[in-house]
Write an enzyme that holds these catalytic residues in place. Structure first.
Site, PDB file in Angstrom:
ATOM      1  N   GLU A   1       0.842  -1.215   0.000  1.00  0.00           N
ATOM      2  CA  GLU A   1       0.000   0.000   0.000  1.00  0.00           C
ATOM      3  C   GLU A   1       0.871   1.257   0.000  1.00  0.00           C
ATOM      4  OE1 GLU A   1      -2.599   0.358   3.392  1.00  0.00           O
ATOM      5  OE2 GLU A   1      -3.525   2.174   2.626  1.00  0.00           O
TER       6      GLU A   1
ATOM      7  N   LYS B   1      -2.511  -1.987  -3.149  1.00  0.00           N
ATOM      8  CA  LYS B   1      -3.561  -1.150  -2.562  1.00  0.00           C
ATOM      9  C   LYS B   1      -3.168   0.312  -2.787  1.00  0.00           C
ATOM     10  CE  LYS B   1      -5.941  -0.207   1.811  1.00  0.00           C
ATOM     11  NZ  LYS B   1      -6.653  -0.819   2.926  1.00  0.00           N
TER      12      LYS B   1
HETATM   13  P1  13P Z   1      -9.110   4.315   4.274  1.00  0.00           P
HETATM   14  O1  13P Z   1      -9.982   3.568   3.306  1.00  0.00           O
HETATM   15  O2  13P Z   1      -9.849   4.931   5.399  1.00  0.00           O
HETATM   16  O3  13P Z   1      -8.170   5.253   3.568  1.00  0.00           O
HETATM   17  O4  13P Z   1      -8.177   3.255   4.966  1.00  0.00           O
HETATM   18  C1  13P Z   1      -7.588   2.275   4.216  1.00  0.00           C
HETATM   19  C2  13P Z   1      -6.428   1.755   4.927  1.00  0.00           C
HETATM   20  O5  13P Z   1      -6.335   0.593   5.181  1.00  0.00           O
HETATM   21  C3  13P Z   1      -5.367   2.680   5.310  1.00  0.00           C
HETATM   22  O6  13P Z   1      -4.209   1.960   5.586  1.00  0.00           O
END
Ligand code: 13P
Length: 333
Positions: free
Chosen positions: A177, A219
């Site tokens: 991510e 992600k």
């Molecule tokens: P949000 O969808 O609130 O941005 O959170 C996703 C997430 O896992 C952040 O690490």
């Protein structure tokens, strides 16, 4: 690394019409969310809230996997069952956030480096033995007048690749991510440029570290105007530029893509995803959601810590999960 196990897990995570529920808020983030609705931040309240989430009727129609924080992964529900075992029993894969947070980056003002590599191999072996199937590591990239720096992008991408390779050693699917933050007054083109450098650097590092892309989930944040930009791009533009960026930067053999919501409103997060999936029928990977706030926030606002509000909050959560699920197959009405 057993590529067959990794592919099997990815296929389950990415199955239509489902996506991932991120419920892995760290203790400080959870405290902030609870404070916004006047709920005391205690271990019991965190358990009550997370139990509300996972026991929502029919959640497994829309959600294929749930990302947990360590406390929840090792916590028991009120009936004495571990959260992780309950999720497995209802056919939702339990996942675990394994980074230890984004910390101030030395010598780089206003930038962050995500930590958590020390001892990670042993922690992953433990999580896998307790039933975890996938992991998450979040890197934070901030847009400002002279940032992000190359050092921030390279160091965070390198950490993501080292994390991903350790996960695969334990047959756990890594969610990588790299979040380009929405905060700021930058326009969508600036976000696109930063997202390009970030994704290109990440895939270069994943390649250097021999990470098996078919057993990896990206992600990403969407390509979107800064939240304080005075002339924010509309939804079709966000969807088009995001898909173009992914097609340009992501190898076709990547296991799948599941967006974060990153501070978008509920409607924005679902409408952007829906347009991406209605306008692009032949993408090389599935494009779905891994939202925290855009699934949970309205349910949390309704719950406010009260048992009497629990079933109402679950109805709201189910309707948000359904909207995300519809958007993930381009059928949101
Ligand atoms: P949000 O969808 O609130 O941005 O959170 C996703 C997430 O896992 C952040 O690490």
């Amino acid at each position: 690394m057993n590529t067959k196990i990794l592919e099997k897990t990815v296929n389950k995570m990415m199955v239509e019409p489902k996506g991932l529920l991120a419920m892995d808020e760290s203790s400080p983030t959870c405290a902030k969310r609870f404070a916004s609705v006047d709920v005391e931040d205690s271990e019991n309240n965190r358990r009550r809230y997370r139990e509300l989430l996972v026991t929502t009727p029919e959640l497994n129609r829309y959600i294929s996997g749930a990302i947990l924080f360590d406390e929840t992964f090792n916590q028991k529900m009120s009936n004495g069952e571990y959260f992780r075992d309950y999720l497995t029993a209802i056919d939702i894969l339990p996942g675990i956030k394994v980074d230890t947070g984004a910390k101030d980056f030395s010598n780089h003002k206003d930038e962050k480096i995500t930590e958590g590599l020390d001892g990670l191999r042993d922690r992953l072996v433990d999580y896998a033995s307790k039933g975890a199937k996938f992991c998450k590591w979040r890197a934070v990239i901030t847009i400002g007048s002279s940032i992000p720096s190359t050092a921030c992008i390279v160091s965070n991408s390198n950490a993501l690749a080292r994390y991903a390779s350790l996960c695969q050693e334990s047959d756990l699917v890594p969610i990588v991510e790299p979040e380009v933050l929405i905060n700021g007054d930058h326009d969508i083109n600036k976000c696109n440029d930063v997202t390009k450098i970030t994704l290109d650097t990440l895939f270069e590092q994943l390649d250097i570290h021999n990470v098996f892309l078919g057993g990896t989930v990206l992600k990403p944040s969407m390509v979107i105007s800064g939240d304080k930009n005075s002339n924010r791009a509309d939804a079709p533009t966000v969807a088009e530029m995001t898909i173009k960026r992914l097609l340009d930067s992501c190898p076709t053999n990547l296991g799948g893509i599941a967006f974060l919501s990153g501070g978008q409103s509920d409607d924005e997060a679902t409408s952007h995803l829906n347009i991406m999936n209605t306008s692009n029928k032949n993408l090389p990977w599935r494009v779905t959601f891994s939202y925290a706030r855009a699934i949970q926030q309205s349910a949390l606002n309704y719950w406010r810590g009260k048992d009497a509000n629990m079933s109402g909050a679950q109805e709201i959560l189910a309707s948000r999960a359904k909207a995300c699920s519809d958007a993930s197959v381009g059928s949101l009405s």
